[in-house]
Design a protein around this motif. Structure first.
Motif, PDB file in Angstrom:
ATOM      1  N   VAL A 196       3.053  35.897  -6.589  1.00  0.00           N
ATOM      2  CA  VAL A 196       3.711  36.671  -7.657  1.00  0.00           C
ATOM      3  C   VAL A 196       3.895  38.117  -7.192  1.00  0.00           C
ATOM      4  O   VAL A 196       2.925  38.800  -6.861  1.00  0.00           O
ATOM      5  CB  VAL A 196       2.868  36.648  -8.958  1.00  0.00           C
ATOM      6  CG1 VAL A 196       3.654  37.316 -10.089  1.00  0.00           C
ATOM      7  CG2 VAL A 196       2.472  35.233  -9.322  1.00  0.00           C
ATOM      8  N   ARG A 242       1.610  55.696  -7.418  1.00  0.00           N
ATOM      9  CA  ARG A 242       0.503  54.989  -6.743  1.00  0.00           C
ATOM     10  C   ARG A 242      -0.254  54.118  -7.744  1.00  0.00           C
ATOM     11  O   ARG A 242      -0.656  54.618  -8.808  1.00  0.00           O
ATOM     12  CB  ARG A 242      -0.469  56.008  -6.131  1.00  0.00           C
ATOM     13  CG  ARG A 242       0.165  56.972  -5.142  1.00  0.00           C
ATOM     14  CD  ARG A 242      -0.841  58.082  -4.805  1.00  0.00           C
ATOM     15  NE  ARG A 242      -0.273  59.102  -3.928  1.00  0.00           N
ATOM     16  CZ  ARG A 242       0.426  60.161  -4.344  1.00  0.00           C
ATOM     17  NH1 ARG A 242       0.661  60.356  -5.635  1.00  0.00           N
ATOM     18  NH2 ARG A 242       0.894  61.052  -3.483  1.00  0.00           N
ATOM     19  N   ILE A 270       3.853  43.555   0.034  1.00  0.00           N
ATOM     20  CA  ILE A 270       2.604  42.787   0.122  1.00  0.00           C
ATOM     21  C   ILE A 270       2.873  41.308  -0.196  1.00  0.00           C
ATOM     22  O   ILE A 270       2.483  40.421   0.580  1.00  0.00           O
ATOM     23  CB  ILE A 270       1.539  43.387  -0.823  1.00  0.00           C
ATOM     24  CG1 ILE A 270       1.292  44.870  -0.483  1.00  0.00           C
ATOM     25  CG2 ILE A 270       0.247  42.583  -0.787  1.00  0.00           C
ATOM     26  CD1 ILE A 270       0.780  45.151   0.912  1.00  0.00           C
ATOM     27  N   GLY A 271       3.545  41.044  -1.307  1.00  0.00           N
ATOM     28  CA  GLY A 271       3.870  39.657  -1.658  1.00  0.00           C
ATOM     29  C   GLY A 271       4.746  39.002  -0.600  1.00  0.00           C
ATOM     30  O   GLY A 271       4.551  37.828  -0.248  1.00  0.00           O
ATOM     31  N   GLY A 321       1.768  45.514 -11.813  1.00  0.00           N
ATOM     32  CA  GLY A 321       1.641  44.409 -12.775  1.00  0.00           C
ATOM     33  C   GLY A 321       0.422  43.534 -12.507  1.00  0.00           C
ATOM     34  O   GLY A 321       0.213  42.533 -13.208  1.00  0.00           O
ATOM     35  N   GLY A 323       1.398  44.325  -7.785  1.00  0.00           N
ATOM     36  CA  GLY A 323       1.410  45.796  -7.748  1.00  0.00           C
ATOM     37  C   GLY A 323       0.922  46.377  -9.070  1.00  0.00           C
ATOM     38  O   GLY A 323      -0.179  46.064  -9.520  1.00  0.00           O
ATOM     39  N   LEU A 338       1.764  49.611   3.026  1.00  0.00           N
ATOM     40  CA  LEU A 338       2.897  49.181   3.859  1.00  0.00           C
ATOM     41  C   LEU A 338       2.430  48.945   5.293  1.00  0.00           C
ATOM     42  O   LEU A 338       2.711  47.906   5.894  1.00  0.00           O
ATOM     43  CB  LEU A 338       4.004  50.250   3.801  1.00  0.00           C
ATOM     44  CG  LEU A 338       5.169  50.082   4.767  1.00  0.00           C
ATOM     45  CD1 LEU A 338       5.948  48.809   4.477  1.00  0.00           C
ATOM     46  CD2 LEU A 338       6.108  51.298   4.691  1.00  0.00           C
ATOM     47  N   ASN A 395       8.244  54.953  -1.158  1.00  0.00           N
ATOM     48  CA  ASN A 395       7.117  55.495  -0.385  1.00  0.00           C
ATOM     49  C   ASN A 395       7.654  56.314   0.782  1.00  0.00           C
ATOM     50  O   ASN A 395       8.848  56.563   0.881  1.00  0.00           O
ATOM     51  CB  ASN A 395       6.191  54.357   0.066  1.00  0.00           C
ATOM     52  CG  ASN A 395       6.921  53.330   0.886  1.00  0.00           C
ATOM     53  OD1 ASN A 395       7.610  53.667   1.835  1.00  0.00           O
ATOM     54  ND2 ASN A 395       6.794  52.059   0.521  1.00  0.00           N
ATOM     55  N   SER A 396       6.770  56.716   1.698  1.00  0.00           N
ATOM     56  CA  SER A 396       7.173  57.614   2.790  1.00  0.00           C
ATOM     57  C   SER A 396       7.643  56.864   4.035  1.00  0.00           C
ATOM     58  O   SER A 396       8.092  57.491   4.990  1.00  0.00           O
ATOM     59  CB  SER A 396       6.009  58.521   3.198  1.00  0.00           C
ATOM     60  OG  SER A 396       5.488  59.210   2.109  1.00  0.00           O
ATOM     61  N   GLN A 433       9.638  36.281 -14.440  1.00  0.00           N
ATOM     62  CA  GLN A 433       8.345  36.940 -14.660  1.00  0.00           C
ATOM     63  C   GLN A 433       7.278  35.902 -14.999  1.00  0.00           C
ATOM     64  O   GLN A 433       7.521  35.016 -15.826  1.00  0.00           O
ATOM     65  CB  GLN A 433       8.469  37.927 -15.821  1.00  0.00           C
ATOM     66  CG  GLN A 433       7.193  38.699 -16.060  1.00  0.00           C
ATOM     67  CD  GLN A 433       7.315  39.693 -17.196  1.00  0.00           C
ATOM     68  OE1 GLN A 433       8.204  39.572 -18.040  1.00  0.00           O
ATOM     69  NE2 GLN A 433       6.441  40.666 -17.229  1.00  0.00           N
ATOM     70  N   GLU A 480      -2.376  50.832  -2.810  1.00  0.00           N
ATOM     71  CA  GLU A 480      -1.618  52.070  -2.598  1.00  0.00           C
ATOM     72  C   GLU A 480      -1.541  52.319  -1.085  1.00  0.00           C
ATOM     73  O   GLU A 480      -1.746  51.397  -0.288  1.00  0.00           O
ATOM     74  CB  GLU A 480      -2.312  53.212  -3.354  1.00  0.00           C
ATOM     75  CG  GLU A 480      -3.786  53.330  -3.013  1.00  0.00           C
ATOM     76  CD  GLU A 480      -4.433  54.587  -3.532  1.00  0.00           C
ATOM     77  OE1 GLU A 480      -3.752  55.609  -3.684  1.00  0.00           O
ATOM     78  OE2 GLU A 480      -5.653  54.578  -3.756  1.00  0.00           O
ATOM     79  N   PRO A 498      -2.663  52.940   2.556  1.00  0.00           N
ATOM     80  CA  PRO A 498      -1.623  52.596   3.523  1.00  0.00           C
ATOM     81  C   PRO A 498      -1.165  51.117   3.430  1.00  0.00           C
ATOM     82  O   PRO A 498      -1.152  50.401   4.427  1.00  0.00           O
ATOM     83  CB  PRO A 498      -2.317  52.843   4.853  1.00  0.00           C
ATOM     84  CG  PRO A 498      -3.740  52.385   4.578  1.00  0.00           C
ATOM     85  CD  PRO A 498      -4.014  52.670   3.138  1.00  0.00           C
TER      86      PRO A 498
END
Ligand SMILES: Cc1cc2nc3c(=O)[nH]c(=O)nc-3n(C[C@H](O)[C@H](O)[C@H](O)COP(=O)(O)OP(=O)(O)OC[C@H]3O[C@@H](n4cnc5c(N)ncnc54)[C@H](O)[C@@H]3O)c2cc1C
Length: 365
Positions: free
Chosen positions: A9, A314, A14-15, A206, A204, A349, A45-46, A170, A345, A347
């Motif tokens: 989900v 974040r 990440i998913g 959610g 995230g 990525l 994000n950066s 959802q 949050e 790091p």
């Protein structure tokens, strides 16, 4: 009722990384509320590939960042994802900040980041031109990545293994059964149900609401959530930088730092502001504080060239002190086949491919 072996989900980085990895061995469906993948933190994000400097020894953030960085560079090379290992300069602007800088170098070494190098005056004028420094350290393994191309590649990998992503869907309710889960989904006002054996909550912001909708999960295992917004301002003009510039970190973030994108465009941020709910509003008045923070290390900043860009929020688990990623599996909450990820949050990525490996192992525990 339809059956799928593994349901993931949330289609942020990440998913996507977890779904791509698990699809090598399992039948995987990835579901996402929004119209397309990465509409939240993963596109706000950066885009920095972090070295793994700041986090306490043996924390998940430290170990998964250092491993994730190596996996991510290798992935970028293999799958031709645009990236640049530019390096970053950590800057102490005065003598009183040198102890913080020394502490960061020591912590980095403990985390296995052994390539940090103190820069001479001459090197500083090369790596951080026009920057006010008392002392500076180069982190050569820090880089930047085209995160959208990275996530597109993860999606392609998922689809190559017959997995799929379904958007505008959802997850609203989950029942734990003897052999898995019955999942209720809402897709464009239509409700449907699905059975699965394994369920990964990579939602995230959610993640906590989703965990609370799992009937059979002990609610005491679900951490409280907080939202910490960060604003970015873009610099529209010529600048002398070829490397990222980071001042000493502050309480909840890394300080208003200077990053570059793959086109060499300079941006500053993110700052930190705790807010009550998920809200990407950009408060332009924060520019005054930005100018002040940037001029501490770049006194020649032309403030008229600094324009509002975007914000990210974040997914925090605490409003004070260090808080690690929380990745819970059966040994933590007693529900077989379930992994919940909270507080992913920065790091996240950088760590995404290592997190995917970690989740695969956690499912086997
Ligand atoms: C300002 C900022 C700067 C950062 N900079 C960096 C950096 O430079 N380098 C780095 O390594 N990391 C950085 N990070 C961290 C990184 O961006 C995150 O760790 C990562 O993007 C988190 O990805 P995610 O997939 O967990 O979350 P998200 O990208 O938010 O994805 C979660 C997805 O779940 C979906 N969802 C939620 N609930 C449901 C539901 N019930 N059903 C279906 N779908 C649902 C959402 O719509 C969303 O798309 C930064 C973060 C922030 C906020």
């Amino acid at each position: 009722m339809d059956y799928i072996d593994t349901l993931v989900v949330g289609a942020g980085c990440i998913g996507l990384a977890i779904a791509a990895r698990l699809s090598e061995k399992h039948e995987v469906l990835l579901v996402e509320t929004e119209k397309q993948f990465a509409m939240h933190t993963s596109s706000r994000n950066s885009e920095v590939i972090h070295a793994g400097i700041y986090y306490p020894t043996d924390s998940l953030k430290a170990t998964l960042c250092v491993l994730g960085k190596a996996l991510l560079y290798e992935y970028c090379r293999r799958r031709k994802i645009p990236y640049a290992q530019l390096g970053k300069v950590l800057v102490a602007v005065n003598a009183s900040e040198t102890s913080s800088l020394n502490a960061l170098v020591a912590q980095a070494t403990l985390n296995g980041v052994e390539d940090l190098a103190f820069l001479s005056r001459q090197q500083l004028s090369h790596y951080a031109p026009d920057i006010k420094t008392h002392q500076g350290v180069l982190s050569p393994s820090t880089g930047i990545i085209d995160s959208h191309q990275f996530m597109l590649s993860l999606l392609a990998q998922l689809e190559q293994h017959q997995g799929s992503l379904v958007c505008q869907t959802q997850v609203t309710h989950i029942d734990v059964t003897n052999d898995g889960f019955i999942v209720t989904l809402n897709s464009q006002s239509e409700t449907m149900q699905l059975r699965c054996r394994q369920l990964i909550n990579a939602a995230g912001h959610g993640a906590q609401p989703l965990a609370h909708s799992i009937m059979g999960l002990n609610a005491a295992t679900i951490p409280e959530q907080f939202f910490c917004r960060g604003v970015y301002f873009r610099y529209h003009g010529q600048h002398p930088f070829k490397h990222l510039i980071y001042p000493m970190p502050e309480a909840h973030g890394l300080g208003v730092h200077a990053t570059l994108d793959l086109n060499g465009q300079l941006k500053f941020g993110p700052d930190t502001e705790f807010i009550d709910s998920l809200d990407y509003h950009l408060d332009e008045t924060r520019q005054y504080a930005f100018v002040e923070a940037i001029r501490r290390y770049w006194p020649n900043l032309d403030a008229s060239k600094l324009l509002p860009d975007y914000t990210g929020v974040r997914p925090k688990l605490s409003q004070s002190g260090f808080q690690d990623f929380v990745i819970q599996s059966r040994k933590d909450h007693a529900v077989p086949g379930l992994v919940n990820l909270y507080g992913i949050e920065s790091p996240g990525l950088t760590a995404s491919l290592a997190i995917a490996e970690y989740v695969e192992r956690a499912l086997e525990d």
